[in-house]
Write a protein that holds these residues in place. Structure first.
Motif, PDB file in Angstrom:
ATOM      1  N   GLN A  20      39.412 -69.266 -72.250  1.00 47.01           N
ATOM      2  CA  GLN A  20      40.628 -69.688 -72.948  1.00 47.01           C
ATOM      3  C   GLN A  20      40.775 -71.205 -72.935  1.00 47.01           C
ATOM      4  OE1 GLN A  20      43.563 -67.435 -70.787  1.00 47.01           O
ATOM      5  NE2 GLN A  20      43.351 -65.613 -72.085  1.00 47.01           N
ATOM      6  N   GLU A  21      40.441 -71.836 -71.812  1.00 49.10           N
ATOM      7  CA  GLU A  21      40.542 -73.296 -71.715  1.00 49.10           C
ATOM      8  C   GLU A  21      39.549 -73.982 -72.654  1.00 49.10           C
ATOM      9  OE1 GLU A  21      42.745 -75.192 -70.088  1.00 49.10           O
ATOM     10  OE2 GLU A  21      43.783 -73.339 -69.541  1.00 49.10           O
ATOM     11  N   ILE A  22      38.364 -73.409 -72.785  1.00 47.88           N
ATOM     12  CA  ILE A  22      37.366 -73.979 -73.697  1.00 47.88           C
ATOM     13  C   ILE A  22      37.856 -73.869 -75.142  1.00 47.88           C
ATOM     14  CG2 ILE A  22      35.036 -73.671 -74.630  1.00 47.88           C
ATOM     15  CD1 ILE A  22      34.192 -72.797 -71.779  1.00 47.88           C
ATOM     16  N   GLU A  23      38.435 -72.726 -75.489  1.00 52.97           N
ATOM     17  CA  GLU A  23      38.981 -72.569 -76.844  1.00 52.97           C
ATOM     18  C   GLU A  23      40.089 -73.588 -77.116  1.00 52.97           C
ATOM     19  OE1 GLU A  23      38.305 -67.776 -77.710  1.00 52.97           O
ATOM     20  OE2 GLU A  23      40.235 -68.478 -76.975  1.00 52.97           O
ATOM     21  N   GLY A  37      30.429 -69.427 -58.934  1.00 56.63           N
ATOM     22  CA  GLY A  37      30.611 -69.707 -57.509  1.00 56.63           C
ATOM     23  C   GLY A  37      31.727 -68.942 -56.841  1.00 56.63           C
ATOM     24  N   LEU A  38      32.480 -68.155 -57.585  1.00 54.11           N
ATOM     25  CA  LEU A  38      33.616 -67.429 -57.017  1.00 54.11           C
ATOM     26  C   LEU A  38      33.187 -66.112 -56.386  1.00 54.11           C
ATOM     27  CD1 LEU A  38      36.255 -67.966 -59.841  1.00 54.11           C
ATOM     28  CD2 LEU A  38      36.103 -69.165 -57.656  1.00 54.11           C
ATOM     29  N   ALA A  39      33.908 -65.714 -55.355  1.00 52.59           N
ATOM     30  CA  ALA A  39      33.619 -64.447 -54.686  1.00 52.59           C
ATOM     31  C   ALA A  39      34.604 -63.357 -55.090  1.00 52.59           C
ATOM     32  CB  ALA A  39      33.659 -64.643 -53.172  1.00 52.59           C
ATOM     33  N   SER A  40      35.786 -63.745 -55.558  1.00 54.65           N
ATOM     34  CA  SER A  40      36.784 -62.747 -55.923  1.00 54.65           C
ATOM     35  C   SER A  40      37.542 -63.209 -57.166  1.00 54.65           C
ATOM     36  CB  SER A  40      37.778 -62.531 -54.764  1.00 54.65           C
ATOM     37  OG  SER A  40      38.442 -63.744 -54.458  1.00 54.65           O
ATOM     38  N   ASN A  41      38.250 -62.260 -57.777  1.00 52.18           N
ATOM     39  CA  ASN A  41      39.003 -62.534 -59.015  1.00 52.18           C
ATOM     40  C   ASN A  41      38.120 -63.217 -60.070  1.00 52.18           C
ATOM     41  OD1 ASN A  41      41.461 -61.448 -58.014  1.00 52.18           O
ATOM     42  ND2 ASN A  41      41.839 -63.356 -56.894  1.00 52.18           N
ATOM     43  N   VAL A  42      36.914 -62.727 -60.177  1.00 52.23           N
ATOM     44  CA  VAL A  42      35.949 -63.331 -61.090  1.00 52.23           C
ATOM     45  C   VAL A  42      36.391 -63.126 -62.544  1.00 52.23           C
ATOM     46  CG1 VAL A  42      33.539 -63.353 -61.842  1.00 52.23           C
ATOM     47  CG2 VAL A  42      34.099 -62.951 -59.434  1.00 52.23           C
ATOM     48  N   GLY A  43      36.890 -61.939 -62.864  1.00 50.43           N
ATOM     49  CA  GLY A  43      37.292 -61.657 -64.244  1.00 50.43           C
ATOM     50  C   GLY A  43      38.408 -62.568 -64.716  1.00 50.43           C
ATOM     51  N   ALA A  44      39.415 -62.763 -63.873  1.00 47.90           N
ATOM     52  CA  ALA A  44      40.523 -63.641 -64.248  1.00 47.90           C
ATOM     53  C   ALA A  44      40.037 -65.068 -64.456  1.00 47.90           C
ATOM     54  CB  ALA A  44      41.604 -63.604 -63.163  1.00 47.90           C
ATOM     55  N   ALA A  45      39.128 -65.521 -63.591  1.00 47.11           N
ATOM     56  CA  ALA A  45      38.593 -66.881 -63.725  1.00 47.11           C
ATOM     57  C   ALA A  45      37.757 -67.028 -64.991  1.00 47.11           C
ATOM     58  CB  ALA A  45      37.753 -67.230 -62.497  1.00 47.11           C
ATOM     59  N   LEU A  46      36.985 -65.984 -65.304  1.00 38.42           N
ATOM     60  CA  LEU A  46      36.158 -66.005 -66.509  1.00 38.42           C
ATOM     61  C   LEU A  46      37.042 -66.080 -67.750  1.00 38.42           C
ATOM     62  CD1 LEU A  46      33.312 -65.760 -67.719  1.00 38.42           C
ATOM     63  CD2 LEU A  46      33.514 -63.279 -67.524  1.00 38.42           C
ATOM     64  N   GLN A  47      38.091 -65.256 -67.782  1.00 36.41           N
ATOM     65  CA  GLN A  47      38.995 -65.259 -68.924  1.00 36.41           C
ATOM     66  C   GLN A  47      39.679 -66.621 -69.069  1.00 36.41           C
ATOM     67  OE1 GLN A  47      40.870 -61.594 -69.323  1.00 36.41           O
ATOM     68  NE2 GLN A  47      41.816 -62.078 -71.262  1.00 36.41           N
ATOM     69  N   LYS A  48      40.105 -67.203 -67.952  1.00 36.39           N
ATOM     70  CA  LYS A  48      40.779 -68.498 -67.987  1.00 36.39           C
ATOM     71  C   LYS A  48      39.836 -69.592 -68.490  1.00 36.39           C
ATOM     72  CE  LYS A  48      43.596 -71.612 -65.141  1.00 36.39           C
ATOM     73  NZ  LYS A  48      42.864 -72.854 -65.362  1.00 36.39           N
ATOM     74  N   GLY A  89      36.819 -64.110 -78.583  1.00 33.19           N
ATOM     75  CA  GLY A  89      37.378 -62.793 -78.831  1.00 33.19           C
ATOM     76  C   GLY A  89      38.486 -62.443 -77.856  1.00 33.19           C
ATOM     77  N   SER A  90      38.677 -61.136 -77.648  1.00 37.79           N
ATOM     78  CA  SER A  90      39.822 -60.667 -76.854  1.00 37.79           C
ATOM     79  C   SER A  90      39.395 -59.762 -75.712  1.00 37.79           C
ATOM     80  CB  SER A  90      40.798 -59.916 -77.762  1.00 37.79           C
ATOM     81  OG  SER A  90      40.147 -58.809 -78.381  1.00 37.79           O
TER      82      SER A  90
END
Length: 509
Positions: free
Chosen positions: A107-110, A93-104, A122-123
């Motif tokens: 990481q939160e799920i891990e 649902g995000l329009a911007s900073n998608v990569g940072a949100a995906l990484q976060k 992974g990394s």
């Protein structure tokens, strides 16, 4: 957290799923992401989408039981915890900073699932905007969003097969970049597992587990034989040096429905992950199986000169060939009692190279641990055209096989492909049948006694024991004579050219 209601989906066929996933992956074609790195991005995305879709299904099922309540009140309804804001649809649902949100989110799920999903994603550097613009990521996410990956749409077996298909596709893409170090063709895996014949309840260990194919192969073998694969739970162990590849192995096992396993990301030869505090040595297992990197250089010889785990009991391999370091690590990892056994893929040079490797090979033979050697066709493995072999060792051989080694020449058992050869099921079946028969077969197999091997200088070079059929690949005499004349003329022309170059350069008077 955004949650979509789960509807009844028509189950995708295996081929439809594979095609859809590969099409989604191809969004990266033409991007700044090198194709050899696709696996580190596409496979985590697939896993993220799967656990989000399954979470939605579990939430819908909980609502049917408990009514329209907050799903977080019933964590027991879910196999994995998805923290608030970490669902696929939150990122979608995000329009911007998608990569940072995906990484976060990953990481939160891990963090929320430390016992089951530690380091599973992974990394990947999702926040690198030079690689991933918001537009590219949104296109990639939308491509996967069109594929329903919940249990209602895709069975665990189908998704596991699709995942293995993608791993194979990525291995094919990176064939020139040593993809064989993380992927072993499934037909070779199945052949090795059929020979080891793991039983339900036994422990299994792969010290170079790559994407987990060997471990899965053992589990699938037990299931095919009518056993209960759940009795493997808690007894599945793998170690893999590469961070991305070890993460892929964890995802692979989870997507196949496997629970309670351990895949450690460490360098097996330098820092073995599985030890036994009661003995002060390595942990040991019933079945050990691996396809380690061929002739690994700089593998850690200096550490093995005083190896705290006592793995160099048969000798220290040379710095430029790590094959027998893996072999000795695997031997040290075999259970000291019972029917412990191992299967390892090696380059055929390990069968006859001399010096330190020759001494180690002799020691293993003298202790009667080598049960069988199987020479395979060249160009079967990704990343190398070399002919490999499979070596079977047992801690304790059956009485009828003591002081003997079965040597099988399977070099002509393959289907030729354009860029690679393939070991088909019929070829695998023939190899397994030869192993089980454990008898001489003209032009195929030889049961060599240790005395015979000693007379050959302790070499296991397959051609010393099994000769190809006389006349095989010998052309008719007229063709042979014509080929000889052509080769001789080419040789003389090359010699004349070389003499001319040497005279003109002043090197020859």
């Amino acid at each position: 957290m955004l949650v979509l209601e789960t509807n009844e989906y028509q189950e995708l066929s295996a081929q439809e799923l594979k095609s859809a996933l590969w099409e989604a992956a191809n969004v990266l074609r033409g991007s700044a992401v090198d194709r050899t790195d696709w696996k580190g991005y596409i496979l985590p995305l697939l896993f993220f989408k799967r656990i989000s879709d399954v979470w939605d299904e579990e939430t819908s099922e909980a609502k049917e039981i408990y009514g329209d309540v907050d799903p977080f009140q019933f964590p027991e309804a879910h196999r994995f915890v998805l923290p608030d804001g970490s669902h696929w649809n939150d990122v979608r649902g995000l329009a911007s900073n998608v990569g940072a949100a995906l990484q976060k989110a990953m990481q939160e799920i891990e963090r929320a699932n430390p016992d089951t999903l530690f380091r599973v994603f992974g990394s990947a550097d999702w926040g690198n905007k030079e690689k991933f613009s918001d537009e590219l990521l949104k296109d990639l996410i939308e491509g996967f969003s069109e594929i329903q990956l919940g249990n209602q749409a895709v069975s665990t077996d189908a998704l596991g097969d699709a995942y293995e298909y993608l791993v194979g596709k990525f291995a094919d893409v990176t064939r020139r970049n040593k993809a064989g170090e993380f992927y072993t063709p499934r037909s070779v895996v199945r052949m090795m597992v059929e020979i080891l014949d793991p039983k339900e309840g036994e422990s299994i260990y792969d010290p170079a587990c790559g994407t987990g194919g060997m471990l899965l192969g053992a589990i699938e073998h037990v299931t095919r034989k009518g056993g209960d694969a759940r009795r493997f739970y808690g007894k599945i162990y793998g170690q893999e040096k590469n961070l991305t590849t070890s993460a892929i192995a964890r995802m692979n096992l989870v997507l196949h429905g496997i629970e309670d396993f351990q895949v450690a990301r460490e360098d097996t030869l330098r820092d073995p992950a599985f030890t036994d505090s009661s003995t002060g040595g390595l942990a040991t297992f019933d079945c050990v199986i691996a396809n380690p990197p061929f002739s690994l250089k700089e593998w850690g010889r200096d550490l093995w000169e005083a190896d705290p785990w006592g793995r160099a009991m048969y000798g220290i391999p040379p710095e430029s060939y790590g094959d027998y370091a893996f072999v000795q690590h695997m031997i040290a990892s075999m259970a000291p009692t019972g029917n412990s056994r191992m299967a390892v893929v090696l380059p055929q040079g390990a069968l006859f190279r001399k010096s330190a490797e020759g001494s180690i090979r002799q020691a293993l033979l003298e202790r009667d641990m080598v049960e069988a050697v199987i020479g395979l066709a060249p160009n079967l493995f990704y990343g190398t055209q070399l002919a490999g072999c499979v070596v079977i060792l047992r801690r304790k051989k059956p009485e009828s096989r003591k002081n003997k080694v079965l040597i099988i020449d399977a070099s002509n058992l393959f289907r030729k492909g354009r860029a690679q050869n393939f070991l088909d099921q019929e070829h695998s079946d023939q190899i397994v049948a030869s192993y089980r028969a454990f008898e001489d077969v003209e032009d195929r197999a030889k049961v060599a006694t240790l005395d015979e091997i000693k007379k050959e200088g302790w070499t296991l070079n397959i051609s010393r024991y099994v000769l190809p059929p006389i006349g095989q690949d010998i052309p008719p005499l007229p063709e042979a004579v014509e080929a000889f004349k052509t080769a001789l003329a080419d040789a003389r022309a090359a010699e004349d050219h070389l003499r001319k170059v040497l005279v003109e350069g002043g090197w020859l008077q």
